[in-house]
Design a protein around this motif. Structure first.
Motif, PDB file in Angstrom:
ATOM      1  N   VAL A   4      -1.171   2.176  14.915  1.00 40.57           N
ATOM      2  CA  VAL A   4      -1.880   1.781  13.702  1.00 40.57           C
ATOM      3  C   VAL A   4      -0.841   1.675  12.583  1.00 40.57           C
ATOM      4  O   VAL A   4      -0.104   2.633  12.336  1.00 40.57           O
ATOM      5  CB  VAL A   4      -2.969   2.824  13.354  1.00 40.57           C
ATOM      6  CG1 VAL A   4      -3.573   2.543  12.001  1.00 40.57           C
ATOM      7  CG2 VAL A   4      -4.035   2.859  14.442  1.00 40.57           C
ATOM      8  N   ARG A   5      -0.803   0.517  11.933  1.00 40.61           N
ATOM      9  CA  ARG A   5       0.172   0.302  10.853  1.00 40.61           C
ATOM     10  C   ARG A   5      -0.484  -0.036   9.521  1.00 40.61           C
ATOM     11  O   ARG A   5       0.188  -0.055   8.501  1.00 40.61           O
ATOM     12  CB  ARG A   5       1.132  -0.809  11.246  1.00 40.61           C
ATOM     13  CG  ARG A   5       2.065  -0.399  12.354  1.00 40.61           C
ATOM     14  CD  ARG A   5       3.283  -1.295  12.377  1.00 40.61           C
ATOM     15  NE  ARG A   5       4.243  -0.822  13.327  1.00 40.61           N
ATOM     16  CZ  ARG A   5       4.469  -1.377  14.501  1.00 40.61           C
ATOM     17  NH1 ARG A   5       3.783  -2.428  14.878  1.00 40.61           N
ATOM     18  NH2 ARG A   5       5.382  -0.890  15.306  1.00 40.61           N
ATOM     19  N   ARG A   6      -1.793  -0.330   9.556  1.00 46.60           N
ATOM     20  CA  ARG A   6      -2.518  -0.639   8.320  1.00 46.60           C
ATOM     21  C   ARG A   6      -3.844   0.130   8.356  1.00 46.60           C
ATOM     22  O   ARG A   6      -4.694  -0.141   9.214  1.00 46.60           O
ATOM     23  CB  ARG A   6      -2.741  -2.144   8.179  1.00 46.60           C
ATOM     24  CG  ARG A   6      -1.453  -2.905   7.884  1.00 46.60           C
ATOM     25  CD  ARG A   6      -1.668  -4.407   7.791  1.00 46.60           C
ATOM     26  NE  ARG A   6      -2.142  -4.973   9.046  1.00 46.60           N
ATOM     27  CZ  ARG A   6      -1.366  -5.303  10.085  1.00 46.60           C
ATOM     28  NH1 ARG A   6      -0.065  -5.117  10.023  1.00 46.60           N
ATOM     29  NH2 ARG A   6      -1.883  -5.815  11.168  1.00 46.60           N
ATOM     30  N   VAL A   7      -3.979   1.086   7.429  1.00 45.08           N
ATOM     31  CA  VAL A   7      -5.127   1.978   7.411  1.00 45.08           C
ATOM     32  C   VAL A   7      -5.887   1.795   6.107  1.00 45.08           C
ATOM     33  O   VAL A   7      -5.317   1.921   5.017  1.00 45.08           O
ATOM     34  CB  VAL A   7      -4.697   3.454   7.539  1.00 45.08           C
ATOM     35  CG1 VAL A   7      -5.916   4.375   7.564  1.00 45.08           C
ATOM     36  CG2 VAL A   7      -3.816   3.667   8.771  1.00 45.08           C
ATOM     37  N   MET A   8      -7.158   1.534   6.215  1.00 46.41           N
ATOM     38  CA  MET A   8      -8.068   1.384   5.075  1.00 46.41           C
ATOM     39  C   MET A   8      -8.880   2.677   4.982  1.00 46.41           C
ATOM     40  O   MET A   8      -9.606   3.013   5.915  1.00 46.41           O
ATOM     41  CB  MET A   8      -8.971   0.170   5.334  1.00 46.41           C
ATOM     42  CG  MET A   8      -9.992  -0.113   4.304  1.00 46.41           C
ATOM     43  SD  MET A   8     -10.908  -1.636   4.810  1.00 46.41           S
ATOM     44  CE  MET A   8     -12.128  -1.701   3.510  1.00 46.41           C
ATOM     45  N   VAL A   9      -8.732   3.410   3.880  1.00 44.21           N
ATOM     46  CA  VAL A   9      -9.478   4.648   3.673  1.00 44.21           C
ATOM     47  C   VAL A   9     -10.455   4.417   2.535  1.00 44.21           C
ATOM     48  O   VAL A   9     -10.045   4.099   1.415  1.00 44.21           O
ATOM     49  CB  VAL A   9      -8.543   5.836   3.343  1.00 44.21           C
ATOM     50  CG1 VAL A   9      -9.358   7.118   3.142  1.00 44.21           C
ATOM     51  CG2 VAL A   9      -7.487   6.023   4.426  1.00 44.21           C
ATOM     52  N   VAL A  10     -11.748   4.551   2.830  1.00 40.46           N
ATOM     53  CA  VAL A  10     -12.788   4.327   1.819  1.00 40.46           C
ATOM     54  C   VAL A  10     -13.761   5.499   1.803  1.00 40.46           C
ATOM     55  O   VAL A  10     -13.842   6.272   2.753  1.00 40.46           O
ATOM     56  CB  VAL A  10     -13.549   3.004   2.067  1.00 40.46           C
ATOM     57  CG1 VAL A  10     -12.640   1.791   1.876  1.00 40.46           C
ATOM     58  CG2 VAL A  10     -14.187   2.990   3.450  1.00 40.46           C
ATOM     59  N   GLY A  11     -14.495   5.590   0.725  1.00 34.83           N
ATOM     60  CA  GLY A  11     -15.493   6.633   0.551  1.00 34.83           C
ATOM     61  C   GLY A  11     -15.775   6.782  -0.927  1.00 34.83           C
ATOM     62  O   GLY A  11     -15.051   6.248  -1.770  1.00 34.83           O
ATOM     63  N   GLY A  12     -16.801   7.515  -1.244  1.00 36.62           N
ATOM     64  CA  GLY A  12     -17.170   7.720  -2.635  1.00 36.62           C
ATOM     65  C   GLY A  12     -16.152   8.571  -3.367  1.00 36.62           C
ATOM     66  O   GLY A  12     -15.330   9.264  -2.753  1.00 36.62           O
ATOM     67  N   PRO A  13     -16.188   8.541  -4.704  1.00 37.28           N
ATOM     68  CA  PRO A  13     -15.300   9.401  -5.485  1.00 37.28           C
ATOM     69  C   PRO A  13     -15.480  10.863  -5.080  1.00 37.28           C
ATOM     70  O   PRO A  13     -16.592  11.321  -4.839  1.00 37.28           O
ATOM     71  CB  PRO A  13     -15.766   9.177  -6.930  1.00 37.28           C
ATOM     72  CG  PRO A  13     -16.384   7.814  -6.912  1.00 37.28           C
ATOM     73  CD  PRO A  13     -17.047   7.696  -5.566  1.00 37.28           C
ATOM     74  N   LEU A  30       3.924   5.826   6.995  1.00 37.17           N
ATOM     75  CA  LEU A  30       3.426   4.609   6.332  1.00 37.17           C
ATOM     76  C   LEU A  30       3.336   4.815   4.823  1.00 37.17           C
ATOM     77  O   LEU A  30       3.027   5.922   4.367  1.00 37.17           O
ATOM     78  CB  LEU A  30       2.049   4.239   6.888  1.00 37.17           C
ATOM     79  CG  LEU A  30       2.005   3.842   8.359  1.00 37.17           C
ATOM     80  CD1 LEU A  30       0.565   3.776   8.857  1.00 37.17           C
ATOM     81  CD2 LEU A  30       2.708   2.504   8.573  1.00 37.17           C
ATOM     82  N   PRO A  31       3.555   3.757   4.031  1.00 37.84           N
ATOM     83  CA  PRO A  31       3.434   3.888   2.579  1.00 37.84           C
ATOM     84  C   PRO A  31       1.965   3.937   2.150  1.00 37.84           C
ATOM     85  O   PRO A  31       1.110   3.306   2.768  1.00 37.84           O
ATOM     86  CB  PRO A  31       4.103   2.620   2.047  1.00 37.84           C
ATOM     87  CG  PRO A  31       3.929   1.618   3.143  1.00 37.84           C
ATOM     88  CD  PRO A  31       3.979   2.407   4.430  1.00 37.84           C
TER      89      PRO A  31
END
Length: 190
Positions: A4-13, A30-31
């Motif tokens: 995995v080289r591109r990770v999208m992390v989402v969620g509420g505040p 990874l940056p």
């Protein structure tokens, strides 16, 4: 399997996106990019939506990243480029307590995931933000749900609903030995 080289992390505040992104970066090399650094300019000045779109797309185009945060207008583009989407879907009450705690912990200073010149201050701004978080708790979930319900075929999805699930997920992550990248539980070296 490929790392995995591109990770999208989402969620509420308050769900722990920045914290998780930092942990994944420490494992993978990874940056990390924080949406709050794009959304805000010094002095809590919000960028124009089209400028935010452009800046997020510039990050999406890079070969490697961990990109944490919102701006749902670009979720589909980000998901199309990501290898992994991690959705932190924690209860609103827990998130509100975390927001209060981080506000107190960083009072008078900018958090590491914010631009300089955006200090945390306990006051009207905090109360308004807590109301916003409560008011949008379902609409923000729906924006993520649209991606999760119809993901691009290549995208790995991880939906985490508690701190215990987050810790379990992290326990199954390890660095890719061929360079920067992340392997998750069940993945073999490519």
């Amino acid at each position: 399997m490929q790392p995995v080289r591109r990770v999208m992390v989402v969620g509420g505040p308050g769900s722990g996106k920045s914290w998780l992104a930092g942990r994944l970066a420490a494992i993978s090399g990874l940056p990390v990019y924080h949406m709050d650094q794009i959304h805000w300019q010094p002095g809590w000045v919000e960028r124009e939506p089209l400028e935010k779109d452009l800046l997020t797309r510039m990050i999406h185009a890079r070969p490697e990243w961990i990109f944490e945060g919102g701006h749902s207008r670009t979720y589909r583009d980000r998901a199309n480029r990501a290898d992994l989407l991690v959705w932190l879907d924690l209860p609103a009450g827990l998130r509100l307590r975390r927001i209060l705690w981080r506000t107190l912990r960083h009072h008078g200073r900018s958090r590491p995931d914010l631009p300089e010149g955006c200090p945390e201050v306990l006051g009207r701004q905090t109360v308004d933000f807590l109301r916003f978080v409560w008011r949008t708790r379902e609409t923000s979930r729906q924006a993520v749900r649209r991606i999760v319900d119809a993901p691009p075929p290549h995208l790995h999805l991880v939906h985490l609903r508690s701190p215990a699930e987050i810790n379990h997920f992290l326990g199954g992550c390890r660095p890719w030995q061929g360079g920067t990248g992340l392997l998750m539980a069940g993945q073999d070296e490519a």
